[in-house]
Design a protein around this motif. Structure first.
Motif, short mmCIF file in Angstrom:
data_model
loop_
_atom_site.label_atom_id
_atom_site.label_comp_id
_atom_site.label_asym_id
_atom_site.label_seq_id
_atom_site.Cartn_x
_atom_site.Cartn_y
_atom_site.Cartn_z
N LEU A 19 30.89 51.88 16.92
CA LEU A 19 32.04 52.20 16.10
C LEU A 19 31.55 52.73 14.75
N LYS A 20 32.32 53.64 14.17
CA LYS A 20 31.90 54.24 12.90
C LYS A 20 31.81 53.21 11.78
N ASP A 21 32.57 52.13 11.90
CA ASP A 21 32.47 51.07 10.89
C ASP A 21 31.05 50.53 10.79
N ARG A 22 30.31 50.61 11.90
CA ARG A 22 28.95 50.08 11.93
C ARG A 22 28.02 50.89 11.04
N ILE A 23 28.39 52.14 10.73
CA ILE A 23 27.53 52.99 9.89
C ILE A 23 27.35 52.36 8.51
N GLY A 24 28.40 51.66 8.05
CA GLY A 24 28.33 51.01 6.75
C GLY A 24 27.25 49.94 6.69
N GLU A 25 26.91 49.38 7.84
CA GLU A 25 25.80 48.43 7.91
C GLU A 25 24.54 49.27 8.18
N VAL A 26 23.97 49.78 7.10
CA VAL A 26 22.91 50.79 7.23
C VAL A 26 21.75 50.31 8.09
N THR A 27 21.30 49.08 7.85
CA THR A 27 20.17 48.56 8.62
C THR A 27 20.49 48.50 10.10
N GLU A 28 21.71 48.05 10.43
CA GLU A 28 22.12 47.96 11.82
C GLU A 28 22.20 49.34 12.46
N PHE A 29 22.73 50.30 11.72
CA PHE A 29 22.87 51.65 12.25
C PHE A 29 21.50 52.27 12.53
N LEU A 30 20.60 52.17 11.57
CA LEU A 30 19.27 52.74 11.77
C LEU A 30 18.51 52.02 12.86
N ASP A 31 18.72 50.71 12.98
CA ASP A 31 18.08 49.96 14.05
C ASP A 31 18.62 50.40 15.41
N ALA A 32 19.94 50.64 15.47
CA ALA A 32 20.54 51.11 16.72
C ALA A 32 19.95 52.47 17.11
N LEU A 33 19.77 53.34 16.13
CA LEU A 33 19.18 54.66 16.39
C LEU A 33 17.77 54.51 16.95
N ARG A 34 17.00 53.61 16.34
CA ARG A 34 15.62 53.38 16.80
C ARG A 34 15.61 52.83 18.23
N ARG A 35 16.50 51.87 18.50
CA ARG A 35 16.52 51.26 19.83
C ARG A 35 16.93 52.26 20.90
N VAL A 36 17.89 53.12 20.57
CA VAL A 36 18.29 54.15 21.54
C VAL A 36 17.13 55.08 21.82
N HIS A 37 16.42 55.48 20.77
CA HIS A 37 15.27 56.37 20.95
C HIS A 37 14.19 55.71 21.81
N GLU A 38 14.05 54.40 21.70
CA GLU A 38 13.04 53.68 22.47
C GLU A 38 13.47 53.44 23.91
N GLY A 39 14.69 53.87 24.25
CA GLY A 39 15.14 53.74 25.63
C GLY A 39 16.03 52.56 25.91
N HIS A 40 16.42 51.84 24.85
CA HIS A 40 17.30 50.70 25.04
C HIS A 40 18.76 51.15 25.13
N THR A 41 19.60 50.24 25.57
CA THR A 41 21.04 50.47 25.61
C THR A 41 21.69 49.72 24.45
N VAL A 42 22.49 50.40 23.67
CA VAL A 42 23.13 49.78 22.50
C VAL A 42 24.64 49.94 22.62
N ILE A 43 25.36 48.83 22.58
CA ILE A 43 26.82 48.85 22.66
C ILE A 43 27.37 48.03 21.49
N ASP A 44 28.31 48.60 20.78
CA ASP A 44 28.89 47.91 19.64
C ASP A 44 29.48 46.57 20.07
N PRO A 45 29.17 45.50 19.35
CA PRO A 45 29.68 44.17 19.72
C PRO A 45 31.20 44.12 19.83
N GLU A 46 31.89 44.86 18.99
CA GLU A 46 33.36 44.84 19.04
C GLU A 46 33.87 45.48 20.32
N VAL A 47 33.19 46.53 20.78
CA VAL A 47 33.57 47.17 22.04
C VAL A 47 33.38 46.19 23.19
N VAL A 48 32.25 45.51 23.18
CA VAL A 48 31.98 44.52 24.23
C VAL A 48 33.02 43.41 24.19
#
Length: 220
Positions: free
Chosen positions: A108-137
């Motif tokens: 969710l775009k709200d997650r962008i405000g949590e800069v560390t979480e957003f950048l970590d999500a970007l890193r994890r996706v690049h490393e091949g992990h699956t990232v799903i917003d907790p609110e979506v889940v």
């Protein structure tokens, strides 16, 4: 440093994301405002990861999502992080149900405000992990109204474990989040796989299997 292509129709948000990514040590190869431009930029620049909004011109419906699906059909190894303004279970199910979930993210775009979480999500996706917003889940795993759906078989604790599994957390991380032992996580996971008729040997593919079972719930 990651080489990123960004697609976002809001000029202000696009500029903000570009600055955020740059400050995070990444290079923004292209920042575009519509789906056709995204497809052209990826073909031209060959990025390490793509970040795209769901809704973009020309139709402002799901063009960004469809572009992400097309990019993954061309190159299943291309990491893609999809951003959405609202919780849309059908979009998440479509994204993750199209193939392997490795290197895919839905935030969710709200997650962008949590800069560390957003950048970590970007890193994890690049490393091949699956990232799903907790609110979506959380929304997808809400107790189903229909008792015949597979999720209705799960206990509240099993739904909590499944939610964290769907976020891509391993048993150790799930245990830490829920303040339970890893042995308890293994026990609950076994119950989840049994009740949802899933193969417990699937390993990292379990997120795809879980989301496949959630598609009916998301569209319900």
């Amino acid at each position: 440093m990651l080489r990123v292509i960004l697609a976002e129709d809001s000029v202000l948000l696009r500029a903000g994301l570009t600055e955020l990514l740059t400050l995070g040590g990444h290079e923004v190869l292209a920042a575009v405002g519509d789906a056709p431009s995204l497809l052209r930029a990826v073909e031209s620049e060959r990025p390490d990861v793509v970040v795209t909004d769901v809704r973009m011109p020309p139709g402002l419906h799901d063009e960004g999502l469809r572009a992400a699906l097309e990019l993954r059909s061309r190159d299943a190894s291309l990491p893609v992080l999809v951003l959405s303004q609202y919780v849309a279970g059908a979009y998440a199910a479509q994204l993750f149900g199209a193939g392997s979930p490795a290197g895919l993210g839905y935030l969710l775009k709200d997650r962008i405000g949590e800069v560390t979480e957003f950048l970590d999500a970007l890193r994890r996706v690049h490393e091949g992990h699956t990232v799903i917003d907790p609110e979506v889940v959380r929304v997808l795993l809400a107790p189903p109204a229909r008792p015949d759906l597979p999720l209705a078989r799960l206990t509240p604790r099993e739904r909590e474990v499944l939610a964290l599994m769907a976020e891509g957390l391993n048993n150790q991380a799930v245990a830490a989040r829920l303040f339970i032992t890893e042995a308890s996580v293994v026990k609950h996971s076994g119950g989840i796989f049994t009740k949802l008729d899933l193969d417990p040997t699937e390993g990292n593919r379990r997120v795809l299997a879980v989301l496949a079972h959630l598609r009916g719930r998301a569209a319900d």
